[in-house]
Design a protein around this motif. Structure first.
Motif, mmCIF file in Angstrom:
data_model
loop_
_atom_site.group_PDB
_atom_site.id
_atom_site.type_symbol
_atom_site.label_atom_id
_atom_site.label_comp_id
_atom_site.label_asym_id
_atom_site.label_seq_id
_atom_site.Cartn_x
_atom_site.Cartn_y
_atom_site.Cartn_z
ATOM 1 N N PRO A 53 48.538 64.348 11.610
ATOM 2 C CA PRO A 53 49.035 63.315 11.563
ATOM 3 C C PRO A 53 48.252 62.055 12.241
ATOM 4 O O PRO A 53 47.268 62.466 12.757
ATOM 5 C CB PRO A 53 50.238 63.305 12.507
ATOM 6 C CG PRO A 53 50.429 64.871 12.356
ATOM 7 C CD PRO A 53 49.149 65.581 11.968
ATOM 8 N N VAL A 54 48.444 60.740 11.602
ATOM 9 C CA VAL A 54 47.573 59.858 12.222
ATOM 10 C C VAL A 54 48.217 58.669 13.178
ATOM 11 O O VAL A 54 49.407 58.454 12.879
ATOM 12 C CB VAL A 54 46.845 58.936 11.139
ATOM 13 C CG1 VAL A 54 46.141 57.863 11.605
ATOM 14 C CG2 VAL A 54 46.312 60.029 10.051
ATOM 15 N N LEU A 55 47.825 58.208 14.195
ATOM 16 C CA LEU A 55 48.265 57.448 15.360
ATOM 17 C C LEU A 55 47.973 56.008 14.814
ATOM 18 O O LEU A 55 46.408 55.891 15.001
ATOM 19 C CB LEU A 55 48.260 57.963 16.433
ATOM 20 C CG LEU A 55 48.450 57.078 17.656
ATOM 21 C CD1 LEU A 55 50.293 56.985 17.701
ATOM 22 C CD2 LEU A 55 48.222 57.314 19.225
ATOM 23 N N ALA A 56 48.633 55.187 14.610
ATOM 24 C CA ALA A 56 48.020 53.701 14.794
ATOM 25 C C ALA A 56 48.375 53.066 15.890
ATOM 26 O O ALA A 56 49.464 53.225 16.528
ATOM 27 C CB ALA A 56 48.701 52.749 13.380
ATOM 28 N N GLU A 57 47.273 52.338 16.445
ATOM 29 C CA GLU A 57 47.387 51.465 17.793
ATOM 30 C C GLU A 57 46.723 50.080 17.580
ATOM 31 O O GLU A 57 45.964 50.007 16.585
ATOM 32 C CB GLU A 57 46.705 52.258 18.795
ATOM 33 C CG GLU A 57 46.992 53.521 19.154
ATOM 34 C CD GLU A 57 46.483 54.113 20.246
ATOM 35 O OE1 GLU A 57 46.849 55.135 20.890
ATOM 36 O OE2 GLU A 57 45.494 53.394 20.851
ATOM 37 N N GLU A 58 47.425 49.184 18.248
ATOM 38 C CA GLU A 58 47.041 47.678 18.228
ATOM 39 C C GLU A 58 45.507 47.601 18.805
ATOM 40 O O GLU A 58 45.199 48.426 19.639
ATOM 41 C CB GLU A 58 47.899 46.855 18.809
ATOM 42 C CG GLU A 58 47.829 47.201 20.428
ATOM 43 C CD GLU A 58 48.459 46.013 21.175
ATOM 44 O OE1 GLU A 58 48.418 44.820 20.973
ATOM 45 O OE2 GLU A 58 49.671 46.400 22.089
ATOM 46 N N LYS A 59 44.760 46.873 18.275
ATOM 47 C CA LYS A 59 43.488 46.537 18.711
ATOM 48 C C LYS A 59 43.418 45.905 20.008
ATOM 49 O O LYS A 59 43.761 44.586 19.653
ATOM 50 C CB LYS A 59 42.525 46.209 17.797
ATOM 51 C CG LYS A 59 40.874 46.281 18.063
ATOM 52 C CD LYS A 59 39.880 45.841 17.114
ATOM 53 C CE LYS A 59 38.482 45.704 17.464
ATOM 54 N NZ LYS A 59 38.158 45.269 18.729
ATOM 55 N N VAL A 60 43.191 46.338 21.138
ATOM 56 C CA VAL A 60 43.564 45.601 22.482
ATOM 57 C C VAL A 60 42.398 44.704 22.749
ATOM 58 O O VAL A 60 41.400 45.339 22.652
ATOM 59 C CB VAL A 60 43.675 46.587 23.619
ATOM 60 C CG1 VAL A 60 43.813 45.851 24.833
ATOM 61 C CG2 VAL A 60 44.885 47.525 23.291
ATOM 62 N N ASP A 61 42.589 43.549 22.991
ATOM 63 C CA ASP A 61 41.728 42.730 23.294
ATOM 64 C C ASP A 61 41.763 42.718 24.865
ATOM 65 O O ASP A 61 42.223 42.033 25.739
ATOM 66 C CB ASP A 61 42.029 41.133 23.155
ATOM 67 C CG ASP A 61 41.044 39.991 23.376
ATOM 68 O OD1 ASP A 61 39.937 40.361 23.504
ATOM 69 O OD2 ASP A 61 41.214 38.798 23.499
ATOM 70 N N PHE A 62 40.474 43.663 25.372
ATOM 71 C CA PHE A 62 40.666 44.060 26.740
ATOM 72 C C PHE A 62 39.161 43.294 27.440
ATOM 73 O O PHE A 62 38.240 43.052 26.748
ATOM 74 C CB PHE A 62 40.566 45.406 26.975
ATOM 75 C CG PHE A 62 39.372 46.098 26.265
ATOM 76 C CD1 PHE A 62 38.162 46.425 26.838
ATOM 77 C CD2 PHE A 62 39.477 46.708 24.918
ATOM 78 C CE1 PHE A 62 37.197 46.983 26.206
ATOM 79 C CE2 PHE A 62 38.556 47.246 24.288
ATOM 80 C CZ PHE A 62 37.512 47.642 24.801
ATOM 81 N N VAL A 63 39.578 43.252 28.626
ATOM 82 C CA VAL A 63 38.297 42.509 29.523
ATOM 83 C C VAL A 63 37.163 43.782 29.862
ATOM 84 O O VAL A 63 36.065 43.430 29.584
ATOM 85 C CB VAL A 63 39.035 42.102 30.895
ATOM 86 C CG1 VAL A 63 37.869 41.534 31.745
ATOM 87 C CG2 VAL A 63 40.037 41.133 30.690
ATOM 88 N N ARG A 64 37.644 44.668 30.046
ATOM 89 C CA ARG A 64 36.612 45.728 30.185
ATOM 90 C C ARG A 64 37.704 47.454 30.325
ATOM 91 O O ARG A 64 38.773 47.250 30.224
ATOM 92 C CB ARG A 64 36.002 45.673 31.475
ATOM 93 C CG ARG A 64 36.802 45.539 32.767
ATOM 94 C CD ARG A 64 35.957 45.694 33.942
ATOM 95 N NE ARG A 64 36.747 45.149 35.236
ATOM 96 C CZ ARG A 64 36.273 45.268 36.127
ATOM 97 N NH1 ARG A 64 34.886 45.528 36.683
ATOM 98 N NH2 ARG A 64 36.934 44.735 37.478
ATOM 99 N N GLU A 65 36.881 48.345 30.250
ATOM 100 C CA GLU A 65 37.433 49.899 30.304
ATOM 101 C C GLU A 65 37.380 50.121 31.563
ATOM 102 O O GLU A 65 36.308 50.146 32.232
ATOM 103 C CB GLU A 65 37.008 50.671 29.302
ATOM 104 C CG GLU A 65 37.281 50.335 27.921
ATOM 105 C CD GLU A 65 36.573 51.502 26.871
ATOM 106 O OE1 GLU A 65 37.308 52.437 26.973
ATOM 107 O OE2 GLU A 65 35.886 51.122 25.939
#
Length: 383
Positions: A173-185
């Motif tokens: 199975p494959v999980l799709a996620e939005e590409k987060v516009d993040f400040v940092r990790e």
């Protein structure tokens, strides 16, 4: 009194460093390793060579162990349930560990307990990926195989429906996620014992290069105290709700809200010592490895507070310069406070073969010292 025996499944560097942390306590280790050359197999006295995917091998290995723990999440869940049925304590247990083994299970559970996550769902084919993208901001989106991925493997940034075929070829199975516009990790590391005692390490900043952790700064610079507390509480809540025993790393995205405030979204979970916690070997009163050992044995947990204002960990990746030992003279003479941790691995380009820790009161100085040492060991810096 006989000191307990900890059975560690997996022979990588995490097992090597966990074993090291148990030595001062007199804790005995028994290791199930793939090969005698594995990182931990080089230093642990009692080593069994075998396949962790074989139940009979696991059952034989567990004999004489007081508890079983892991340096990876890949042991089949049904095998762990069988060990528990045999009366062997498994920590973390299969009910908890499945959330680190299967990203789909993890996302569903985090949703159920109200943990903030990126928008996501399981997708069945490239057309479904396109539909998922259209439900949000469009491409690009992130695709992940639900099992087996690590260090950027099993993860794709997909920019069109034509790019979406590759992840489905694995047949899982494959999980799709939005590409987060993040400040940092960021990463929040906590440890929890069977009777519910828990400690939280300072939230750290984790900097990635090509999907692999490169640098960790403890604590995360310029992190608002309220957001740091929120991240720590979030990790402690996850550990409690999922009934985690041992170390839990919660990888986070720091995001920027429309009103200018910051928030966090949970990216990944790891239920074992984690790269984002390696700084604690030299920078914390009690390391993540020592506290993991204490937790799985249900001993009182140690103080997680930092020893210095700043600690920086930089991974040493293999390059085209295999003779790292000859670089010790320069690194140790240049920085007598430098802490070098090598894993006993053959040097291959891009492979994690060790890390360095530096600490002090001046962040710029601490960063420069760590980066110089890691670069000199790799051969990318020559002076």
């Amino acid at each position: 009194m006989t000191f307990p025996v900890v059975g560690m499944v997996g022979g990588g560097q995490l097992a090597r460093m966990t074993h090291e942390a148990g030595i001062p306590l007199g804790i005995r280790f028994k290791l199930l390793s793939d090969t005698p050359q594995d990182s931990a197999a080089q230093v642990v006295g009692d080593v069994v060579i075998g396949d962790y995917r074989d139940l009979d091998t696991l059952r034989a290995f567990a004999q004489g162990c007081d508890v079983i723990t892991f340096d990876h999440e890949h042991v089949p869940t049904e095998h762990l349930r069988a060990l528990e049925a045999d009366g062997i304590p498994v920590r973390p247990g299969p009910d908890a560990l499945q959330h680190a083994q299967d990203k789909g299970v993890m996302r569903a559970r985090l949703d159920a307990i109200g943990v903030p996550c990126p928008r996501h769902r399981i997708v069945v084919d490239p057309d479904d990926v396109a539909a998922f993208a259209a439900e949000g901001e469009g491409f690009p989106v992130i695709l992940k195989t639900v099992r087996g991925g690590y260090d950027g493997k099993g993860v794709w940034v997909v920019r069109s429906v034509e790019d979406a075929a590759e992840p489905f070829r694995a047949g899982v199975p494959v999980l799709a996620e939005e590409k987060v516009d993040f400040v940092r990790e960021l990463a929040a590391n906590v440890v929890r014992s069977p009777h519910g005692q828990a400690v939280a390490y300072p939230v750290v900043e984790s900097r990635q290069v090509n999907g692999v952790c490169d640098t960790v700064i403890a604590p995360a610079p310029d992190l608002d105290a309220a957001l740091a507390l929120k991240a720590e509480e979030l990790a402690l809540t996850i550990a409690k709700e999922l009934d985690v025993t041992g170390h839990l790393a919660v990888e986070l995205f720091q995001t920027l809200n429309d009103d200018g405030s910051s928030g966090v979204l949970v990216n990944e979970l790891a239920m074992r010592p984690h790269n984002s916690g390696h700084w604690s070997q030299d920078g914390a009163i009690t390391s993540q490895f020592a506290n993991h050992v204490r937790a799985v044995l249900d001993l009182p947990l140690g103080d997680p507070r930092p020893r210095a204002r700043w600690t920086v960990m930089v991974n040493v990746l293999g390059g085209d310069y295999p003779d790292m030992y000859s670089a010790y003279l320069h690194c140790m003479a240049r920085d007598p406070q430098l802490k070098i941790h090598m894993y006993g691995k053959d040097v291959k380009p891009g492979r994690k073969v060790g890390h360095v820790n530096t600490y002090g009161d001046d962040l710029d100085d601490v960063l420069e010292r760590a980066r110089h040492a890691a670069g000199y060991l790799r051969g990318t810096i020559t002076e």
